[in-house]
Design a protein around this motif. Sequence first.
Motif, mmCIF file in Angstrom:
data_model
loop_
_atom_site.group_PDB
_atom_site.id
_atom_site.type_symbol
_atom_site.label_atom_id
_atom_site.label_comp_id
_atom_site.label_asym_id
_atom_site.label_seq_id
_atom_site.Cartn_x
_atom_site.Cartn_y
_atom_site.Cartn_z
ATOM 1 N N VAL A 98 -11.080 1.031 -32.970
ATOM 2 C CA VAL A 98 -10.125 1.965 -32.373
ATOM 3 C C VAL A 98 -10.732 2.624 -31.134
ATOM 4 O O VAL A 98 -10.081 2.738 -30.094
ATOM 5 C CB VAL A 98 -9.704 3.042 -33.401
ATOM 6 N N VAL A 99 -11.971 3.062 -31.248
ATOM 7 C CA VAL A 99 -12.625 3.766 -30.151
ATOM 8 C C VAL A 99 -12.808 2.854 -28.942
ATOM 9 O O VAL A 99 -12.577 3.271 -27.793
ATOM 10 C CB VAL A 99 -13.986 4.318 -30.607
ATOM 11 N N GLY A 100 -13.187 1.584 -29.181
ATOM 12 C CA GLY A 100 -13.441 0.655 -28.077
ATOM 13 C C GLY A 100 -12.242 0.457 -27.166
ATOM 14 O O GLY A 100 -12.333 0.694 -25.945
ATOM 15 N N ALA A 128 -9.545 2.266 -26.869
ATOM 16 C CA ALA A 128 -9.122 3.534 -26.273
ATOM 17 C C ALA A 128 -10.009 3.909 -25.092
ATOM 18 O O ALA A 128 -9.517 4.335 -24.039
ATOM 19 C CB ALA A 128 -9.141 4.644 -27.322
ATOM 20 N N VAL A 129 -11.323 3.733 -25.253
ATOM 21 C CA VAL A 129 -12.238 4.033 -24.149
ATOM 22 C C VAL A 129 -12.006 3.089 -22.983
ATOM 23 O O VAL A 129 -12.011 3.505 -21.809
ATOM 24 C CB VAL A 129 -13.696 3.951 -24.641
ATOM 25 N N ALA A 130 -11.777 1.814 -23.277
ATOM 26 C CA ALA A 130 -11.483 0.857 -22.209
ATOM 27 C C ALA A 130 -10.212 1.247 -21.461
ATOM 28 O O ALA A 130 -10.143 1.127 -20.228
ATOM 29 C CB ALA A 130 -11.345 -0.547 -22.801
ATOM 30 N N GLY A 131 -9.209 1.717 -22.191
ATOM 31 C CA GLY A 131 -7.978 2.157 -21.541
ATOM 32 C C GLY A 131 -8.206 3.343 -20.632
ATOM 33 O O GLY A 131 -7.659 3.407 -19.525
ATOM 34 N N VAL A 132 -9.036 4.302 -21.099
ATOM 35 C CA VAL A 132 -9.340 5.471 -20.265
ATOM 36 C C VAL A 132 -10.044 5.052 -18.987
ATOM 37 O O VAL A 132 -9.726 5.530 -17.884
ATOM 38 C CB VAL A 132 -10.208 6.476 -21.064
ATOM 39 N N VAL A 133 -11.005 4.139 -19.093
ATOM 40 C CA VAL A 133 -11.759 3.681 -17.921
ATOM 41 C C VAL A 133 -10.835 2.982 -16.929
ATOM 42 O O VAL A 133 -10.880 3.216 -15.713
ATOM 43 C CB VAL A 133 -12.904 2.755 -18.364
ATOM 44 N N LEU A 134 -9.964 2.109 -17.436
ATOM 45 C CA LEU A 134 -9.048 1.379 -16.563
ATOM 46 C C LEU A 134 -8.072 2.311 -15.856
ATOM 47 O O LEU A 134 -7.790 2.168 -14.663
ATOM 48 C CB LEU A 134 -8.299 0.329 -17.360
ATOM 49 N N VAL A 135 -7.538 3.283 -16.593
ATOM 50 C CA VAL A 135 -6.622 4.244 -15.976
ATOM 51 C C VAL A 135 -7.331 5.032 -14.893
ATOM 52 O O VAL A 135 -6.803 5.260 -13.792
ATOM 53 C CB VAL A 135 -6.032 5.174 -17.053
ATOM 54 N N ALA A 136 -8.577 5.481 -15.189
ATOM 55 C CA ALA A 136 -9.329 6.253 -14.187
ATOM 56 C C ALA A 136 -9.601 5.422 -12.939
ATOM 57 O O ALA A 136 -9.487 5.923 -11.817
ATOM 58 C CB ALA A 136 -10.640 6.739 -14.804
#
Length: 234
Positions: free
Chosen positions: A216-218, A220-228
């Motif tokens: 779950v964390v992986g 979600a973190v990838a999504g945050v990085v891509l959005v940023a």
Amino acid sequence: MTSPESQSPAPQPEPESKYRVYRSVPAIAGGVLLLAIAGWLGIDALVSGEGRTQWLTLALMLLIVPLVVAFTLRPAVYAGDDRLRIRNPFRVIVLPWGQVASLKSAYSNEVLTESGAKYQLWAVPVSLRARKKAARREMRATAQVRRSMGRDEGRGSALGMSAGMGQGLLGGGPESEGPARAETDRIMDELRGLHEARHQVETAQGEVTVRWAYEVVGPAVAGVVLVAILLAVG
């Protein structure tokens, strides 16, 4: 020649204890609805959008979908004879009953360990509305029993005995079921009873283990990085 005793089959391993599974039905229903809405909006944006919009949609879905699953579909509590397994949004905690100090219910349901650690039961949320509803139901049942007892006292002895027997049959239902309780409070009562029965058992001893839910964390973190990155690039 071997004796008949030496040819006896080897003992079979004992089957693992079954778990009682507790999950929040409203949370699951809400999660399915949110995923349906996110899927509908995401597919529409991918089909009708162009260029950067499509990439931003993919990044947002990569972020939102794991979080929705983590907080709605994922939480569960598995209560076995020897262990309590708690699956929260981002962690999985396995607690032998011997390591559990108490189960606490206030504004949230929590497990306290012998070492002082505290873990929340996301799958068994406290509902103050359900508690108030159960309390009102209990008050109505108590008032009904008192009114029935008052009517019985005003009757004759023979009629009163007959009515008393009838009242015993009528009142036996609610009394045999115990006081009205909210669903999550009944679940906590079951867990406390299991803890009390198994706390000192030898097979219910061991160490507490905590594992992060990287599945779950992986994402979600990838999504945050891509959005940023997409927002920074413009």
